[in-house]
Design a protein around this motif. Sequence first.
Motif, short mmCIF file in Angstrom:
data_model
loop_
_atom_site.label_atom_id
_atom_site.label_comp_id
_atom_site.label_asym_id
_atom_site.label_seq_id
_atom_site.Cartn_x
_atom_site.Cartn_y
_atom_site.Cartn_z
N THR A 54 -21.44 -3.33 31.95
CA THR A 54 -20.39 -3.05 32.33
C THR A 54 -19.87 -1.89 31.25
O THR A 54 -19.39 -1.04 30.43
N GLU A 55 -20.06 -2.92 30.11
CA GLU A 55 -18.68 -2.54 28.64
C GLU A 55 -19.44 -1.17 28.03
O GLU A 55 -18.79 -0.65 28.02
N VAL A 56 -20.45 -0.61 28.31
CA VAL A 56 -21.01 0.14 28.18
C VAL A 56 -20.41 1.88 28.53
O VAL A 56 -19.82 2.83 28.35
N VAL A 57 -19.72 1.55 30.17
CA VAL A 57 -19.10 2.26 31.13
C VAL A 57 -17.85 2.78 30.17
O VAL A 57 -17.20 3.37 30.35
N ALA A 58 -16.90 1.43 30.36
CA ALA A 58 -15.52 1.50 29.37
C ALA A 58 -15.78 2.48 28.14
O ALA A 58 -14.89 2.86 27.91
N HIS A 59 -16.77 2.02 27.44
CA HIS A 59 -16.75 2.75 26.34
C HIS A 59 -17.28 4.33 26.39
O HIS A 59 -16.50 4.93 25.64
N GLY A 79 -19.40 3.37 16.14
CA GLY A 79 -18.92 2.60 15.80
C GLY A 79 -17.92 1.89 16.42
O GLY A 79 -17.24 1.10 16.79
N TYR A 80 -18.50 1.69 17.63
CA TYR A 80 -17.83 0.94 19.36
C TYR A 80 -18.25 -0.74 18.64
O TYR A 80 -19.61 -0.27 18.22
N CYS A 87 -11.98 -1.00 26.27
CA CYS A 87 -12.50 -0.21 24.90
C CYS A 87 -10.73 -0.11 24.42
O CYS A 87 -10.35 0.72 25.19
N ASN A 88 -10.68 0.07 23.21
CA ASN A 88 -9.62 0.37 22.79
C ASN A 88 -8.79 -0.08 23.12
O ASN A 88 -7.30 1.00 22.59
#
Length: 650
Positions: A128-133, A119-120, A93-94
């Motif tokens: 899994t990507e929601v975990v990083a965000h 805004g993500y 993330c970012n």
Amino acid sequence: MCGIVGGIAERNLVPILLEGLKRLEYRGYDSSGIAVLDSNQTIQRVRALGKIKSLEQKIQLDESPISGQVGIAHTRWATHGIPAENNAHPHICNNEVAVVHNGIIENYQALKQLQLEKGYRFTSETDTEVVAHCIHRQQQTSETLLEAVQKAIVHFEGAYAIGVVSVHEPDTLIAARKGSPLVIGVGIGEHFIASDVSALLPVTQNFIFLEEGDVAEIKRGSVEIYNAQGQKVAREVKQSSLSMHSIELGEHRHYMHKEIFEQPQAVTDTLEGRITQDHVLVSAFGHEAEALFESIQQVQIIACGTSYHAGMVAKYWFEDIIGLPCQVEVASEYRYRNPVVLNNTLFVTISQSGETADTLAALQQIKQLKAKTPSSHVQTSSSSSYDQTPSSSGLTRGSPIHKTGLNIPTLSICNVPESSLTRESDLTFLTHAGPEIGVASTKAFTTQLVALSLLVTAVGKTLNLMSETQERKIVHGLQKLPGLLQKALTHEDSIKQIAQGFADKTSALFLGRGTMFPIALEGALKLKEISYIHAEAYPAGELKHGPLALIDENIPVIAIAPHDDLLEKLKSNLQEVKARGGQMIVFEDEMSCVGSEEGFQVVKATSNVGRITAPITFNVPLQLLSYHVALIKGTDVDQPRNLAKSVTVE
């Protein structure tokens, strides 16, 4: 399924992470990836579809190969999103936070919608990507990465084991688990995380097994662990008895072949310290076992896959040998219905890994039921009659009247010490099979059957349902078992020849009666798992009720024929197959003489086996048959398509 490796050290971790991933290949995966913090405190990531060698090649072909002293790596088995490089872990993330994750975030859609509104941007189809965000967002209001992870996991519903690194704390690795296993490998000036002890054996044999809800802050010189309530806790450092040698192939072509041939020793190890010359030691199931067994009136076995077949064999043993009612159920069904749980039931869960999600959930369901059923919910009476009125829980219909709450002792039969299943059960029996790398279970199944035979004997003698003569006969049979298995293995060349006939086959039928029916089911499962041939198993007496319609000259029929009281019935069933042109393959006792007629391919697999040793022994040639058919078909024996070794999600 899926594998995590991570670490923090004073040396380049990339070779260690790649080696760890290779040692987790047996778990099943379709893509892999690695992310490290380099000397510029920048996250460098490489991901690849397919085998780990593809990941290695990408790293080697890179003009400036990645290196770093803090990193995480992962093998992914697709759940949310197809197998693709953009769906492979780690997720970033970012360019600030990198995450690897095992398990399933069940509310990821709701979290994703909120994050999109903030805004993500999402680059994958994974949960899994929601975990990083989420962790990245929490970092904005947190003083440390530890605090950000602790805040983030509150929002996750489902199961997870995660490893997290951040450019803002390049000297920190965070690990957390709920519902999926995760261990910390303890070193000197370096520490590691992994899904499985085997991944870290090249660097350490000292491990901390994280418990449910734990979050760990890991630095080069320290490991601090916090429980689900956020309190700092101490977890014991344990030394693994496994060695790198125990998970090497040696002279064998595949792990499955190696593990088939390890079965005589695995049985010897499982029996060691559990029996004397004439007796089974009840204490092998725990110091409290005898006291807990004394009130047992029935047995409930819960398992999945191969372990379920072991439970089915045990049902015959419990009811036939000691006359104790026994129910066996698939865990994924049991946990989602409203089961009738009788008081004074021994609740047995069976799992090779001890992390099988559905089996673990069924155990937790029973524990919750016991906790919610105080003594006031169970009527008291001096009689021993059964209460036919449902209790307020709705789950104790027909239970014996008891003066206390529900008496349902739990026992786990497992191959992995410190697994979730063993930690949550009242009693534990470790099978001592050693590490099993091949996805298709072999020696784990055999040792589960040995464990269940000991359990039947221990319960029977405790309840005075078994004579000393019966016990002695069973013990003497078990003492002969390693030799019987060794003899069965000597038939490999004959089985190779039979396997040649499967080169053009797409279906097969397995037949057995009594305890051989579950063994037939297991034989069919092995064949379909690793050769991709459609295979079914039936009780031989059911042929007339449908399966005979399948019989022609193109379908092999594999029968198991021990010399027992059902032999003549089986012979009649096989004549029905022969009369319809079926291709008969018979694994028989030397005294059975089933295949004396023309048209039968026969392997005299064993001799002088009894009710306990027969199903365990006859299973071995079926394993060899599946293995050699898979070789002919050219499939991936150890890592069959679409399958994972440890099923830690639903």
